[in-house]
Design a protein around this motif. Structure first.
Motif, mmCIF file in Angstrom:
data_model
loop_
_atom_site.group_PDB
_atom_site.id
_atom_site.type_symbol
_atom_site.label_atom_id
_atom_site.label_comp_id
_atom_site.label_asym_id
_atom_site.label_seq_id
_atom_site.Cartn_x
_atom_site.Cartn_y
_atom_site.Cartn_z
ATOM 1 N N SER A 1 -18.867 6.467 89.296
ATOM 2 C CA SER A 1 -18.324 7.325 88.249
ATOM 3 C C SER A 1 -17.158 6.623 87.574
ATOM 4 N N ASP A 2 -16.830 7.051 86.373
ATOM 5 C CA ASP A 2 -15.744 6.437 85.616
ATOM 6 C C ASP A 2 -14.467 7.251 85.731
ATOM 7 N N ALA A 3 -14.291 7.942 86.824
ATOM 8 C CA ALA A 3 -13.101 8.782 86.987
ATOM 9 C C ALA A 3 -11.849 7.937 86.806
ATOM 10 N N GLN A 4 -10.924 8.459 86.018
ATOM 11 C CA GLN A 4 -9.660 7.751 85.814
ATOM 12 C C GLN A 4 -8.866 7.769 87.112
ATOM 13 N N VAL A 5 -8.434 6.620 87.524
ATOM 14 C CA VAL A 5 -7.585 6.556 88.704
ATOM 15 C C VAL A 5 -6.157 6.849 88.262
ATOM 16 N N ALA A 6 -5.547 7.853 88.858
ATOM 17 C CA ALA A 6 -4.173 8.178 88.511
ATOM 18 C C ALA A 6 -3.267 7.096 89.087
ATOM 19 N N VAL A 7 -2.458 6.498 88.227
ATOM 20 C CA VAL A 7 -1.542 5.457 88.684
ATOM 21 C C VAL A 7 -0.199 6.131 88.954
ATOM 22 N N ALA A 8 0.334 5.907 90.131
ATOM 23 C CA ALA A 8 1.589 6.563 90.503
ATOM 24 C C ALA A 8 2.711 6.118 89.569
ATOM 25 N N ALA A 9 3.564 7.052 89.221
ATOM 26 C CA ALA A 9 4.722 6.726 88.392
ATOM 27 C C ALA A 9 5.670 5.831 89.190
ATOM 28 N N THR A 10 6.395 5.022 88.470
ATOM 29 C CA THR A 10 7.358 4.132 89.084
ATOM 30 C C THR A 10 8.736 4.477 88.528
ATOM 31 N N THR A 11 9.757 3.830 89.060
ATOM 32 C CA THR A 11 11.083 4.009 88.471
ATOM 33 C C THR A 11 11.534 2.665 87.936
ATOM 34 N N ALA A 12 12.328 2.713 86.885
ATOM 35 C CA ALA A 12 12.812 1.488 86.254
ATOM 36 C C ALA A 12 14.314 1.616 86.065
ATOM 37 N N ARG A 13 14.978 0.488 86.051
ATOM 38 C CA ARG A 13 16.424 0.481 85.828
ATOM 39 C C ARG A 13 16.743 -0.209 84.510
ATOM 40 N N ILE A 14 17.741 0.303 83.826
ATOM 41 C CA ILE A 14 18.199 -0.333 82.597
ATOM 42 C C ILE A 14 18.691 -1.740 82.940
ATOM 43 N N PHE A 18 10.515 -4.523 84.397
ATOM 44 C CA PHE A 18 9.609 -3.790 85.284
ATOM 45 C C PHE A 18 8.202 -3.857 84.725
ATOM 46 N N ASP A 19 7.235 -3.751 85.635
ATOM 47 C CA ASP A 19 5.832 -3.792 85.240
ATOM 48 C C ASP A 19 5.276 -2.384 85.100
ATOM 49 N N LEU A 20 4.470 -2.191 84.061
ATOM 50 C CA LEU A 20 3.751 -0.931 83.887
ATOM 51 C C LEU A 20 2.285 -1.254 83.726
ATOM 52 N N VAL A 117 -1.385 -5.157 82.353
ATOM 53 C CA VAL A 117 -0.084 -4.820 82.902
ATOM 54 C C VAL A 117 0.981 -5.374 81.942
ATOM 55 N N ALA A 118 1.867 -4.490 81.483
ATOM 56 C CA ALA A 118 2.941 -4.898 80.584
ATOM 57 C C ALA A 118 4.229 -5.045 81.375
ATOM 58 N N THR A 119 4.993 -6.099 81.067
ATOM 59 C CA THR A 119 6.339 -6.237 81.633
ATOM 60 C C THR A 119 7.330 -5.851 80.548
ATOM 61 N N LEU A 120 8.081 -4.805 80.825
ATOM 62 C CA LEU A 120 9.009 -4.249 79.850
ATOM 63 C C LEU A 120 10.442 -4.416 80.335
ATOM 64 N N LEU A 121 11.354 -4.364 79.390
ATOM 65 C CA LEU A 121 12.777 -4.371 79.720
ATOM 66 C C LEU A 121 13.471 -3.369 78.806
ATOM 67 N N VAL A 122 14.202 -2.455 79.397
ATOM 68 C CA VAL A 122 15.027 -1.533 78.614
ATOM 69 C C VAL A 122 16.477 -1.944 78.853
ATOM 70 N N ARG A 123 17.180 -2.187 77.767
ATOM 71 C CA ARG A 123 18.573 -2.627 77.935
ATOM 72 C C ARG A 123 19.478 -1.843 77.003
ATOM 73 N N GLU A 124 20.769 -1.861 77.351
ATOM 74 C CA GLU A 124 21.766 -1.256 76.470
ATOM 75 C C GLU A 124 21.886 -2.113 75.230
ATOM 76 N N LYS A 125 22.059 -1.453 74.104
ATOM 77 C CA LYS A 125 22.172 -2.190 72.838
ATOM 78 C C LYS A 125 23.518 -2.879 72.751
#
Length: 125
Positions: A1-14, A18-20, A117-125
């Motif tokens: 079946s093509d059931a969507q696998v729920a991916v657990a949420a993660t936490t990220a720090r400013i 982090f990978d999503l 998989v995307a590697t993102l960065l959130v930073r203060e401006k």
């Protein structure tokens, strides 16, 4: 079946990359923001086994929820060469940046959305 696998949420720090995985959410510590990797809008990146004149580009969309309410979408590109943005300002004091997108493409091997998989960065401006 093509059931969507729920991916657990993660936490990220400013200030820390982090990978999503595709479809995954990250709660940004110390804020009420949650980022979700919702879409790959196009991937024309040069395959690793091909010589290209230009590196190409991929675009992803990241949904931003604030306190559980949709607050916008960041459209981020792997290359700034095609007029796209690798990072966007959010709310005047944060920058959301796409650092990289895996896997690297290979000719003749299309990547399913769920494979990204995307590697993102959130930073203060």
């Amino acid at each position: 079946s093509d059931a969507q696998v729920a991916v657990a949420a993660t936490t990220a720090r400013i200030g820390q990359p982090f990978d999503l995985a595709f479809g995954q959410s990250a709660d940004l510590t110390g804020t009420n923001l949650r980022l979700t990797f919702t879409r790959v809008a196009g991937d024309s990146r040069c395959p690793t086994d091909v010589q290209c004149v230009w590196e190409g580009d991929a675009e992803i969309a990241v949904r931003i929820d604030r306190g559980g309410t949709p607050a916008g979408t960041a459209e981020l590109h792997t290359s700034a060469g095609g007029g796209g943005l690798r990072e966007v300002d959010y709310d005047g004091h944060l920058v959301i940046a796409l650092q990289s997108l895996a896997p690297a493409p290979r000719s003749g091997h299309p990547i399913p959305d769920a494979g990204y998989v995307a590697t993102l960065l959130v930073r203060e401006k």
